[in-house]
Each structure stands twice: as C-alpha cells, then as structure tokens.
Design an enzyme around this catalytic site. Structure first.
Site, PDB file in Angstrom:
ATOM      1  N   ARG A  33     -12.967   5.342  -3.498  1.00 14.29           N
ATOM      2  CA  ARG A  33     -13.003   4.776  -2.141  1.00 14.29           C
ATOM      3  C   ARG A  33     -13.959   5.667  -1.355  1.00 14.29           C
ATOM      4  O   ARG A  33     -13.656   6.834  -1.088  1.00 14.29           O
ATOM      5  CB  ARG A  33     -11.602   4.772  -1.532  1.00 14.29           C
ATOM      6  CG  ARG A  33     -11.509   4.220  -0.108  1.00 14.29           C
ATOM      7  CD  ARG A  33     -10.057   4.274   0.350  1.00 14.29           C
ATOM      8  NE  ARG A  33      -9.893   3.948   1.751  1.00 14.29           N
ATOM      9  CZ  ARG A  33      -9.621   2.733   2.221  1.00 14.29           C
ATOM     10  NH1 ARG A  33      -9.499   1.720   1.370  1.00 14.29           N
ATOM     11  NH2 ARG A  33      -9.467   2.516   3.515  1.00 14.29           N
TER      12      ARG A  33
ATOM     13  N   HIS B 202     -15.378  -4.650  -0.290  1.00  9.78           N
ATOM     14  CA  HIS B 202     -13.975  -4.323  -0.575  1.00  9.78           C
ATOM     15  C   HIS B 202     -13.397  -5.394  -1.511  1.00  9.78           C
ATOM     16  O   HIS B 202     -12.531  -6.183  -1.130  1.00  9.78           O
ATOM     17  CB  HIS B 202     -13.192  -4.279   0.737  1.00  9.78           C
ATOM     18  CG  HIS B 202     -11.903  -3.529   0.658  1.00  9.78           C
ATOM     19  ND1 HIS B 202     -11.404  -2.991  -0.517  1.00  9.78           N
ATOM     20  CD2 HIS B 202     -10.969  -3.239   1.624  1.00  9.78           C
ATOM     21  CE1 HIS B 202     -10.253  -2.398  -0.274  1.00  9.78           C
ATOM     22  NE2 HIS B 202      -9.966  -2.530   1.007  1.00  9.78           N
TER      23      HIS B 202
ATOM     24  N   GLN C 235      -9.492  -5.892  -2.110  1.00  2.37           N
ATOM     25  CA  GLN C 235      -8.795  -6.544  -1.006  1.00  2.37           C
ATOM     26  C   GLN C 235      -8.935  -8.055  -1.069  1.00  2.37           C
ATOM     27  O   GLN C 235      -7.960  -8.796  -0.900  1.00  2.37           O
ATOM     28  CB  GLN C 235      -9.334  -6.039   0.329  1.00  2.37           C
ATOM     29  CG  GLN C 235      -8.662  -6.658   1.544  1.00  2.37           C
ATOM     30  CD  GLN C 235      -7.194  -6.300   1.630  1.00  2.37           C
ATOM     31  OE1 GLN C 235      -6.850  -5.125   1.650  1.00  2.37           O
ATOM     32  NE2 GLN C 235      -6.318  -7.302   1.662  1.00  2.37           N
TER      33      GLN C 235
ATOM     34  N   ASP D 207     -10.078  -8.464  11.140  1.00  2.46           N
ATOM     35  CA  ASP D 207     -10.011  -7.061  10.745  1.00  2.46           C
ATOM     36  C   ASP D 207     -10.295  -6.235  11.993  1.00  2.46           C
ATOM     37  O   ASP D 207     -10.624  -6.789  13.064  1.00  2.46           O
ATOM     38  CB  ASP D 207     -11.048  -6.779   9.640  1.00  2.46           C
ATOM     39  CG  ASP D 207     -10.769  -5.481   8.879  1.00  2.46           C
ATOM     40  OD1 ASP D 207      -9.813  -4.771   9.241  1.00  2.46           O
ATOM     41  OD2 ASP D 207     -11.507  -5.188   7.932  1.00  2.46           O
TER      42      ASP D 207
ATOM     43  N   CYS E 274      -6.226  -7.164   6.590  1.00  3.01           N
ATOM     44  CA  CYS E 274      -6.096  -6.224   5.475  1.00  3.01           C
ATOM     45  C   CYS E 274      -5.335  -4.965   5.864  1.00  3.01           C
ATOM     46  O   CYS E 274      -4.931  -4.204   4.976  1.00  3.01           O
ATOM     47  CB  CYS E 274      -7.461  -5.881   4.894  1.00  3.01           C
ATOM     48  SG  CYS E 274      -8.545  -4.973   6.010  1.00  3.01           S
TER      49      CYS E 274
ATOM     50  N   ARG F   1      -1.953  -6.183  -3.278  1.00  2.50           N
ATOM     51  CA  ARG F   1      -2.934  -5.189  -3.704  1.00  2.50           C
ATOM     52  C   ARG F   1      -2.457  -4.497  -4.979  1.00  2.50           C
ATOM     53  O   ARG F   1      -3.243  -4.231  -5.897  1.00  2.50           O
ATOM     54  CB  ARG F   1      -3.147  -4.146  -2.594  1.00  2.50           C
ATOM     55  CG  ARG F   1      -3.904  -4.634  -1.366  1.00  2.50           C
ATOM     56  CD  ARG F   1      -5.374  -4.830  -1.634  1.00  2.50           C
ATOM     57  NE  ARG F   1      -6.023  -3.616  -2.103  1.00  2.50           N
ATOM     58  CZ  ARG F   1      -6.441  -2.620  -1.319  1.00  2.50           C
ATOM     59  NH1 ARG F   1      -6.284  -2.691  -0.007  1.00  2.50           N
ATOM     60  NH2 ARG F   1      -7.042  -1.562  -1.851  1.00  2.50           N
TER      61      ARG F   1
END
Length: 309
Positions: free
Chosen positions: A108, A135, A138, A226, A265, A293
């Site tokens: 990450r 991402h 996700q 988001d 998310c 996830r």
C-alpha cells in the site's frame, strides 16, 4: 505467478474466477469464530509480507486476517521498518530481498511507480493494496457486495459523486471489464483526467460526466462517493464550497431510485462527502463492503499463487 496490480490489466475471466472464489470462501466460513482457520487452509506453510507506506485500517486488517484464516503467516511492515527507496537501498533491491523470505508481497503505497518497480523486481506475486492511481482490491469488494444484493453488475448504472480519485478511476476500469455504465459528477478540477476518461472509454466503458448531481443519480442502481481529498493531495482552503453540491445526503438520495444502494470505501468524513443519515441508513452497504475486502482479497491471494480451483 501473476501480480494483481490493475483491473485494466486483468481478464474478465480471471476477475470473475476471483469473485466466485470470494463468494465460496465467505460461504464456507459460515458461523466460524473470526480467529478460526478456513475449513481448507490453502496457504498453510506460506508467508506474506504486507508493506504499508500509507496508514490503513481495512487494508491492514483484511489482508493480515485473511492470510491467517487461509493458514498462512504474515509480517506487517511500515515504511519506518524498511529502507524502502531510502538510505541508498532501491525499491528493486528491497523487492529482491523480500522475495527470498516470503511467497507473496502486498504493498500500500503512494506513487504508482513504487508499486510497479516492486513488481518488476520481485520474483513472487505482488498485490496492489492501494496507490495514488488505483485501488483494485476495493473495487473487487464493491462488485462482490453489489452482486450479493442486486445480482450481476453487468448493464447496471453507477453514479460516482465528488472527487474523481484513484478509487473512481479504478471503477472506470472495472466498468469496461464488467459492462456497467457510470455517471460521474463533481467539481471540474476534481474530475478524472482526460487521459483516464479516454482510456476507459476506449476500453469499452460507458462513462458520462455530468454537472448536476441529482441528474447523475436519477437512474442509479448504486451511488458511490469517497473523501473529497485524498491523503496525498495538498489541502484546499475552500474544500466545502467546491464539493458541497455533490454531498450524498437525504435530498440527493431522494432523486435516485428507491432500490439504489450506497457505498463508501471508508473512512468517511461524516457531514462532508456523506451525511450520517445516508451512511447509517437503509440504502447503505458500507459494512458489507468493508467485510468483503477480507473475502475478495483472500481469493486474490489464492489466484496469485495459483491456488484457485
């Protein structure tokens, strides 16, 4: 063995196999305690390195717990724990050394170049746990969550509100692969780049950019937002003035079909990009999304290691 770096670089068949496995893994756990191993611990004897340059809650927990449920072991490392591109040691050297210790690397990070350099030099699979540009884990969890509630995502309408960030751009990649349409509504300066939009459309995605947020959600099967500003972006003084017209609130949800789902998310800034009444309301599936996830990333790890049925 393959890397899992970008949705756009993977085939629909492989992505569908990953999703099918994620559903199977989730179902197989049934009512098992959280700490219990899976009925078939497919990563027994395997070691995964989980690297974090950015802070994380869901990515860290879901990968770490996922490795353990699959019977493997993990070592979690922050940028302070490694000479990752610092102190004279290159990312390539770090990748080569890690490959002698572990079977799998999840990273990450900030710059996409770091992710891709890690993958070029590692001799074990590398998974993109997030970068400034994308991402994919996700979005796979989002698709899994949607299809649990509303059937196949193919042919559906997704409305994205606010910042056209890395998650939005990855959703655009998925639109081309999975055959759903997107309406994106946000401030002009925060929309996905022209290059990303043209690339997604060239790959077959149906994407509309709309100035009116209510019009964008009018036929939506799914509404997604988001945070207005990602952790790598320079803080803007007039953030609320720019983005408030795209806040997901009860008034905006009233313009959408009653069956529309809502996703974020997380972490969410309550009262900013979304109100608590929506985040905690009947349309919201954010906790299912967060849980998934875990399941989808377990399937991704198995796919990377050639362990899918």
């Amino acid at each position: 063995m393959p890397d899992f770096l970008e949705i756009a670089s993977l085939s629909r068949d492989d992505l569908r196999r990953i999703l099918a496995t994620a559903h199977t893994l989730k179902s197989a756990r049934g009512s098992l305690p959280r700490g219990a191993p899976d009925p078939s611990p497919a990563l027994d004897g395997h070691m995964a390195a989980l690297l974090f340059e950015k802070p994380s809650t869901r990515t860290r927990l879901s990968f770490d717990i996922g490795v353990r449920q699959l019977g493997g072991q993990s070592v979690v490392l922050s940028s302070q724990d490694l000479h990752l591109g610092q102190g004279g040691e290159t990312i390539g050297d770090t990748a080569a050394v890690l490959s002698r210790y572990v079977d799998l690397i999840m990273i990450r990070t900030f710059a996409g170049d770091t992710l891709h350099e890690m993958a070029r030099h590692a001799s074990v699979p590398v998974i993109n746990g997030l970068s400034n540009e994308s991402h994919p884990c996700q979005i796979m969890a989002d698709i899994m969550t949607f299809e649990e509630r509303a059937g196949t995502i193919e042919g559906k309408q997704i409305a994205w509100l606010g910042s056209g960030n890395n998650v939005c751009c990855t959703m655009m990649e998925a639109a081309a692969v999975f055959g759903f349409a997107m309406a994106i509504s946000g401030p002009d300066h925060a929309l996905p780049s022209r290059e990303r939009l043209l690339g997604a459309r060239a790959a077959g995605a149906e994407i509309r950019v709309m100035s009116d947020a209510r019009e964008a959600v009018r036929e939506a099967d799914l509404i997604v937002t988001d945070v207005w500003q990602s952790m790598h972006e320079t803080e803007m003084a007039n953030l609320e003035d720019l983005f408030l017209p795209y806040q997901v609130n009860d008034d905006l949800m009233s313009a959408a079909p009653n069956s529309a789902l809502f996703m974020h998310c997380l972490p969410a800034h309550r009262g900013m990009e979304v109100t608590s009444t929506v985040l905690d309301g009947p349309h919201s599936v954010v906790l299912d999304e967060a849980e998934n996830r875990l399941h989808v990333q377990k399937a991704i790890m198995l796919w990377c290691l050639g362990r899918l049925d």
